[in-house]
Design a protein around this motif. Sequence first.
Motif, PDB file in Angstrom:
ATOM      1  N   ALA A 104       0.821  -1.204   0.000  1.00 25.89           N
ATOM      2  CA  ALA A 104       0.000   0.000   0.000  1.00 25.89           C
ATOM      3  C   ALA A 104       0.859   1.259   0.000  1.00 25.89           C
ATOM      4  CB  ALA A 104      -0.938  -0.016   1.204  1.00 25.89           C
ATOM      5  N   LEU A 105       1.947   1.250   0.770  1.00 25.51           N
ATOM      6  CA  LEU A 105       2.833   2.408   0.800  1.00 25.51           C
ATOM      7  C   LEU A 105       3.541   2.617  -0.544  1.00 25.51           C
ATOM      8  CD1 LEU A 105       4.489   2.187   4.349  1.00 25.51           C
ATOM      9  CD2 LEU A 105       2.673   3.724   3.579  1.00 25.51           C
ATOM     10  N   VAL A 106       3.920   1.519  -1.194  1.00 29.00           N
ATOM     11  CA  VAL A 106       4.539   1.636  -2.514  1.00 29.00           C
ATOM     12  C   VAL A 106       3.545   2.221  -3.509  1.00 29.00           C
ATOM     13  CG1 VAL A 106       5.676   0.417  -4.397  1.00 29.00           C
ATOM     14  CG2 VAL A 106       6.088  -0.298  -2.046  1.00 29.00           C
ATOM     15  N   ALA A 107       2.281   1.795  -3.401  1.00 31.64           N
ATOM     16  CA  ALA A 107       1.254   2.312  -4.306  1.00 31.64           C
ATOM     17  C   ALA A 107       1.076   3.819  -4.131  1.00 31.64           C
ATOM     18  CB  ALA A 107      -0.066   1.589  -4.071  1.00 31.64           C
ATOM     19  N   VAL A 108       1.124   4.293  -2.898  1.00 33.86           N
ATOM     20  CA  VAL A 108       1.019   5.733  -2.640  1.00 33.86           C
ATOM     21  C   VAL A 108       2.203   6.462  -3.261  1.00 33.86           C
ATOM     22  CG1 VAL A 108       1.096   7.498  -0.830  1.00 33.86           C
ATOM     23  CG2 VAL A 108      -0.358   5.483  -0.542  1.00 33.86           C
ATOM     24  N   ALA A 109       3.406   5.885  -3.103  1.00 35.75           N
ATOM     25  CA  ALA A 109       4.605   6.509  -3.671  1.00 35.75           C
ATOM     26  C   ALA A 109       4.507   6.590  -5.194  1.00 35.75           C
ATOM     27  CB  ALA A 109       5.842   5.721  -3.253  1.00 35.75           C
ATOM     28  N   LYS A 115       4.115  12.719  -0.599  1.00 36.35           N
ATOM     29  CA  LYS A 115       4.530  14.021  -1.113  1.00 36.35           C
ATOM     30  C   LYS A 115       6.048  14.200  -1.117  1.00 36.35           C
ATOM     31  CE  LYS A 115       4.028  16.388   3.361  1.00 36.35           C
ATOM     32  NZ  LYS A 115       3.315  17.478   4.075  1.00 36.35           N
ATOM     33  N   GLN A 116       6.782  13.371  -0.366  1.00 39.04           N
ATOM     34  CA  GLN A 116       8.242  13.483  -0.326  1.00 39.04           C
ATOM     35  C   GLN A 116       8.928  12.816  -1.514  1.00 39.04           C
ATOM     36  OE1 GLN A 116       8.522  11.679   3.714  1.00 39.04           O
ATOM     37  NE2 GLN A 116       9.706  13.508   4.272  1.00 39.04           N
ATOM     38  N   TRP A 117       8.235  11.905  -2.173  1.00 36.00           N
ATOM     39  CA  TRP A 117       8.888  11.065  -3.168  1.00 36.00           C
ATOM     40  C   TRP A 117       9.404  11.813  -4.396  1.00 36.00           C
ATOM     41  CZ3 TRP A 117      11.097   6.547  -2.885  1.00 36.00           C
ATOM     42  CH2 TRP A 117      10.747   5.700  -1.831  1.00 36.00           C
ATOM     43  N   PRO A 118       8.656  12.722  -4.995  1.00 31.43           N
ATOM     44  CA  PRO A 118       9.203  13.379  -6.204  1.00 31.43           C
ATOM     45  C   PRO A 118      10.556  14.045  -5.969  1.00 31.43           C
ATOM     46  CG  PRO A 118       6.855  13.811  -6.007  1.00 31.43           C
ATOM     47  CD  PRO A 118       7.267  13.149  -4.724  1.00 31.43           C
ATOM     48  N   ALA A 119      10.688  14.801  -4.885  1.00 24.19           N
ATOM     49  CA  ALA A 119      11.957  15.476  -4.610  1.00 24.19           C
ATOM     50  C   ALA A 119      13.056  14.475  -4.271  1.00 24.19           C
ATOM     51  CB  ALA A 119      11.776  16.473  -3.468  1.00 24.19           C
ATOM     52  N   LEU A 120      12.713  13.403  -3.521  1.00 23.84           N
ATOM     53  CA  LEU A 120      13.720  12.403  -3.161  1.00 23.84           C
ATOM     54  C   LEU A 120      14.267  11.695  -4.398  1.00 23.84           C
ATOM     55  CD1 LEU A 120      12.272  10.739   0.076  1.00 23.84           C
ATOM     56  CD2 LEU A 120      14.466  11.945  -0.136  1.00 23.84           C
ATOM     57  N   LEU A 121      13.406  11.367  -5.338  1.00 27.75           N
ATOM     58  CA  LEU A 121      13.880  10.704  -6.548  1.00 27.75           C
ATOM     59  C   LEU A 121      14.803  11.623  -7.346  1.00 27.75           C
ATOM     60  CD1 LEU A 121      10.731   8.755  -7.789  1.00 27.75           C
ATOM     61  CD2 LEU A 121      12.719   7.867  -6.562  1.00 27.75           C
ATOM     62  N   SER A 134       1.818   6.603  -7.039  1.00 29.64           N
ATOM     63  CA  SER A 134       0.772   7.560  -7.411  1.00 29.64           C
ATOM     64  C   SER A 134       1.279   8.996  -7.313  1.00 29.64           C
ATOM     65  CB  SER A 134      -0.450   7.380  -6.498  1.00 29.64           C
ATOM     66  OG  SER A 134      -1.029   6.103  -6.674  1.00 29.64           O
ATOM     67  N   SER A 135       2.217   9.222  -6.406  1.00 31.71           N
ATOM     68  CA  SER A 135       2.762  10.568  -6.211  1.00 31.71           C
ATOM     69  C   SER A 135       3.789  10.935  -7.278  1.00 31.71           C
ATOM     70  CB  SER A 135       3.426  10.660  -4.829  1.00 31.71           C
ATOM     71  OG  SER A 135       2.503  10.364  -3.802  1.00 31.71           O
ATOM     72  N   CYS A 136       4.218   9.957  -8.068  1.00 30.55           N
ATOM     73  CA  CYS A 136       5.248  10.190  -9.096  1.00 30.55           C
ATOM     74  C   CYS A 136       4.759   9.613 -10.428  1.00 30.55           C
ATOM     75  CB  CYS A 136       6.562   9.549  -8.693  1.00 30.55           C
ATOM     76  SG  CYS A 136       7.189  10.051  -7.082  1.00 30.55           S
ATOM     77  N   PRO A 137       3.722  10.189 -11.018  1.00 31.60           N
ATOM     78  CA  PRO A 137       3.143   9.607 -12.236  1.00 31.60           C
ATOM     79  C   PRO A 137       4.073   9.619 -13.440  1.00 31.60           C
ATOM     80  CG  PRO A 137       2.224  11.788 -11.796  1.00 31.60           C
ATOM     81  CD  PRO A 137       3.035  11.423 -10.595  1.00 31.60           C
ATOM     82  N   ASP A 138       5.148  10.430 -13.401  1.00 24.66           N
ATOM     83  CA  ASP A 138       6.086  10.462 -14.521  1.00 24.66           C
ATOM     84  C   ASP A 138       7.205   9.438 -14.382  1.00 24.66           C
ATOM     85  OD1 ASP A 138       7.003  11.857 -12.329  1.00 24.66           O
ATOM     86  OD2 ASP A 138       8.195  13.272 -13.509  1.00 24.66           O
ATOM     87  N   TRP A 139       7.128   8.576 -13.378  1.00 24.86           N
ATOM     88  CA  TRP A 139       8.077   7.476 -13.180  1.00 24.86           C
ATOM     89  C   TRP A 139       7.324   6.149 -13.301  1.00 24.86           C
ATOM     90  CZ3 TRP A 139      13.377   7.688 -11.914  1.00 24.86           C
ATOM     91  CH2 TRP A 139      13.883   8.968 -11.642  1.00 24.86           C
ATOM     92  N   GLN A 140       7.982   5.146 -13.883  1.00 27.11           N
ATOM     93  CA  GLN A 140       7.480   3.783 -13.862  1.00 27.11           C
ATOM     94  C   GLN A 140       8.066   3.080 -12.648  1.00 27.11           C
ATOM     95  OE1 GLN A 140       5.185   2.327 -15.994  1.00 27.11           O
ATOM     96  NE2 GLN A 140       4.982   4.444 -16.721  1.00 27.11           N
ATOM     97  N   TRP A 141       7.214   2.405 -11.879  1.00 20.89           N
ATOM     98  CA  TRP A 141       7.644   1.735 -10.658  1.00 20.89           C
ATOM     99  C   TRP A 141       7.512   0.228 -10.826  1.00 20.89           C
ATOM    100  CZ3 TRP A 141       8.507   3.993  -5.526  1.00 20.89           C
ATOM    101  CH2 TRP A 141       8.582   5.395  -5.556  1.00 20.89           C
ATOM    102  N   ARG A 142       8.525  -0.492 -10.331  1.00 27.05           N
ATOM    103  CA  ARG A 142       8.508  -1.957 -10.381  1.00 27.05           C
ATOM    104  C   ARG A 142       9.039  -2.475  -9.047  1.00 27.05           C
ATOM    105  NH1 ARG A 142       8.177  -6.081 -14.117  1.00 27.05           N
ATOM    106  NH2 ARG A 142       9.598  -7.852 -13.881  1.00 27.05           N
ATOM    107  N   VAL A 143       8.371  -3.472  -8.491  1.00 28.27           N
ATOM    108  CA  VAL A 143       8.743  -4.031  -7.196  1.00 28.27           C
ATOM    109  C   VAL A 143       9.129  -5.490  -7.375  1.00 28.27           C
ATOM    110  CG1 VAL A 143       7.992  -4.526  -4.838  1.00 28.27           C
ATOM    111  CG2 VAL A 143       7.153  -2.479  -6.014  1.00 28.27           C
TER     112      VAL A 143
END
Length: 347
Positions: free
Chosen positions: A196-201, A299-305, A203-212
């Motif tokens: 669930a936390l990964v899904a939130v992250a 909300k922290q994820w875009p800047a952290l990436l 969603s906060s970075c729609p211009d990145w592709q996420w893979r777990v």
Amino acid sequence: MKPRPIGYYVHHHGAGHRARADAIAKHIDCRLVLIGTGIGAAGLDLPDDRPLSGHFHGRDNAPCRPSALHYAPLDHDGVRERVAVVASWIASERPALMVVDVSVEIAMLARLASVPTVYVRLNGERNDSAHLEAFRGATGILAPFHSGLESEATPAWVRAKSHYFPGITATAAMKAPAVRRVLVVFGRGGLPGDGALVAVAASSCPDWQWRVIGPATETASIPENLTFAGWVSSPECEIARATVIVGAAGDGLIGAVMGADRPFLCIPENRPFAEQQVTAEGLRSLGAAIVVPGWPSGKQWPALLERTLALPPWGRRTLQDADGARKAAAWLAAQAFQASICPEHAP
């Protein structure tokens, strides 16, 4: 007379121990026998010594355990049987060396059975009596990390006895794809990742592709830019294809990420002896990773990436060694040879 083998004990908690053993085995020029629970036909398979509860934390609750041991539960059939199997193998095969990754009990057993030992010392503050006695009894210590990540609390004599081999499980670098891809890596050593936390992250970075990759809990809502792949057969290929890696501070993952020369966002997990906290602090001080103490809010994820992507490469490249496995194998072979020709151990 047939050549005397090297025994390589592989701990059953976490995947890093076996990954190191397999990487070294590919490069060593003498017979190496894997020993451990779950080894199966690949070597000498041992009875399971874990408690019936299945919760293994590396220590027992025995009220009278000697300070030189971590895990010696009383009246445990699996423990009795594995000691007998290892002792019988040592008596019949007369190994020139026993590599222990990791168990102070197996190290003590080998030492009692007159076998020279090399102890694989993971990072962290391992200054308790049991670890120190295992280090003291070993002919050498193999540290599968860069000396720059060493804990300040490590005694000088332990450092002097240690041989550092970063990159044992390193991955060859490959060109990253054009798409901005985040790879989140969860391992076997701790709890599953929080889906669930990964899904939130994501969603906060729609211009990145996420893979777990690795174990993660299920979540009802998965954004379109997020994929849960579960266990994969070649995690090193996944790491090499990613733009940014997010994961904990285990030795195996660190080696793979640094070897692949990928920007790393490190979220250390709680481990005994502050292993991951010490490693993460070393990564931070060397500029090899962005380190955060816990999973960030959405909300922290875009800047952290962006911060992670902007890391100068020199920090992580300091920790690379594509020949780590070969160098470790050569050193172990030399240790076994020296032990076998020593007058105290010669036939």
